[in-house]
Design a protein around this motif. Structure first.
Motif, short mmCIF file in Angstrom:
data_model
loop_
_atom_site.label_atom_id
_atom_site.label_comp_id
_atom_site.label_asym_id
_atom_site.label_seq_id
_atom_site.Cartn_x
_atom_site.Cartn_y
_atom_site.Cartn_z
N ILE A 4 52.44 41.36 22.90
CA ILE A 4 51.85 41.94 24.11
C ILE A 4 52.16 41.04 25.31
O ILE A 4 52.56 41.52 26.37
CB ILE A 4 50.33 42.14 23.93
CG1 ILE A 4 50.09 43.28 22.92
CG2 ILE A 4 49.65 42.43 25.26
CD1 ILE A 4 48.65 43.41 22.48
N GLN A 5 51.99 39.74 25.14
CA GLN A 5 52.28 38.82 26.24
C GLN A 5 53.76 38.86 26.62
O GLN A 5 54.11 38.82 27.80
CB GLN A 5 51.85 37.41 25.86
CG GLN A 5 50.33 37.28 25.80
CD GLN A 5 49.88 35.95 25.24
OE1 GLN A 5 50.46 35.42 24.30
NE2 GLN A 5 48.82 35.40 25.82
N ALA A 6 54.64 39.00 25.63
CA ALA A 6 56.08 39.09 25.92
C ALA A 6 56.41 40.38 26.66
O ALA A 6 57.21 40.38 27.60
CB ALA A 6 56.87 38.99 24.62
N GLU A 7 55.79 41.49 26.25
CA GLU A 7 56.04 42.76 26.94
C GLU A 7 55.53 42.70 28.39
O GLU A 7 56.19 43.23 29.29
CB GLU A 7 55.37 43.91 26.19
CG GLU A 7 56.10 44.28 24.92
CD GLU A 7 55.36 45.29 24.07
OE1 GLU A 7 56.05 46.07 23.41
OE2 GLU A 7 54.11 45.29 24.04
N SER A 83 41.80 39.70 27.40
CA SER A 83 42.94 40.42 27.96
C SER A 83 43.93 39.43 28.53
O SER A 83 43.58 38.29 28.86
CB SER A 83 42.48 41.36 29.09
OG SER A 83 41.74 42.43 28.56
N TRP A 84 45.20 39.88 28.66
CA TRP A 84 46.24 39.08 29.30
C TRP A 84 46.74 39.85 30.50
O TRP A 84 46.90 41.06 30.45
CB TRP A 84 47.37 38.79 28.33
CG TRP A 84 48.24 37.68 28.82
CD1 TRP A 84 49.47 37.80 29.40
CD2 TRP A 84 47.95 36.29 28.81
NE1 TRP A 84 49.95 36.56 29.75
CE2 TRP A 84 49.03 35.61 29.39
CE3 TRP A 84 46.85 35.54 28.36
CZ2 TRP A 84 49.07 34.23 29.53
CZ3 TRP A 84 46.89 34.16 28.50
CH2 TRP A 84 47.99 33.53 29.08
N SER A 94 45.05 34.67 31.28
CA SER A 94 43.97 35.35 30.58
C SER A 94 43.07 36.03 31.61
O SER A 94 42.73 35.43 32.63
CB SER A 94 43.17 34.34 29.77
OG SER A 94 42.12 34.98 29.09
N GLY A 95 42.72 37.29 31.37
CA GLY A 95 41.83 38.00 32.27
C GLY A 95 42.29 39.42 32.50
O GLY A 95 43.32 39.85 31.97
N PRO A 103 43.29 37.11 37.62
CA PRO A 103 42.40 35.99 37.94
C PRO A 103 43.19 34.66 37.93
O PRO A 103 44.21 34.54 37.26
CB PRO A 103 41.37 36.00 36.82
CG PRO A 103 41.84 36.94 35.79
CD PRO A 103 42.96 37.76 36.36
N ASN A 104 42.72 33.73 38.70
CA ASN A 104 43.35 32.39 38.74
C ASN A 104 42.99 31.60 37.52
O ASN A 104 41.98 31.64 36.99
CB ASN A 104 42.95 31.63 39.99
CG ASN A 104 43.60 32.22 41.22
OD1 ASN A 104 44.70 32.74 41.14
ND2 ASN A 104 42.93 32.13 42.35
#
Length: 104
Positions: A4-7, A83-84, A94-95, A103-104
């Motif tokens: 998911i993070q890669a997509e 969530s990412w 993350s957020g 988010p920062n």
């Protein structure tokens, strides 16, 4: 979660392609799934394929997608319950996406 993070990382490149192909604008969206100027479903970029992949990989359609002419943000739930998020400012964090930013 790594997929998911890669997509989401790939989506950043696709949104820049959309931007340069559409008069230096990201279109307009408050969701991931419809709208004539929604960059997540229209255009020649690969964003719609990535959105579909994210919905499949996270097991739901609970993505948050926002776009305006000069900014965008997308977040997806992860298996951890968090969530990412990625956005047009180059953030990857993350957020949950809100109002065109992560988010920062």
């Amino acid at each position: 979660d790594a997929r998911i993070q890669a997509e989401l990382q790939q989506l950043k490149s696709q949104m820049e392609l959309y931007y340069t192909s559409n008069d230096n604008g990201y279109g307009s969206a408050s969701n991931c799934d419809n709208g004539a100027t929604n960059p997540f479903v229209t255009g020649t970029n690969n964003a719609s394929t990535l959105i579909t992949g994210l919905e499949t990989d996270n097991g739901s359609a609970n993505l948050s997608c926002f776009a305006s002419s000069d900014a965008w943000a997308v977040s997806s739930p992860l298996s951890t319950g968090m969530s990412w998020c990625v956005d047009s400012n180059g953030r990857s964090a993350s957020g949950t996406a809100t109002a065109y930013t992560c988010p920062n």
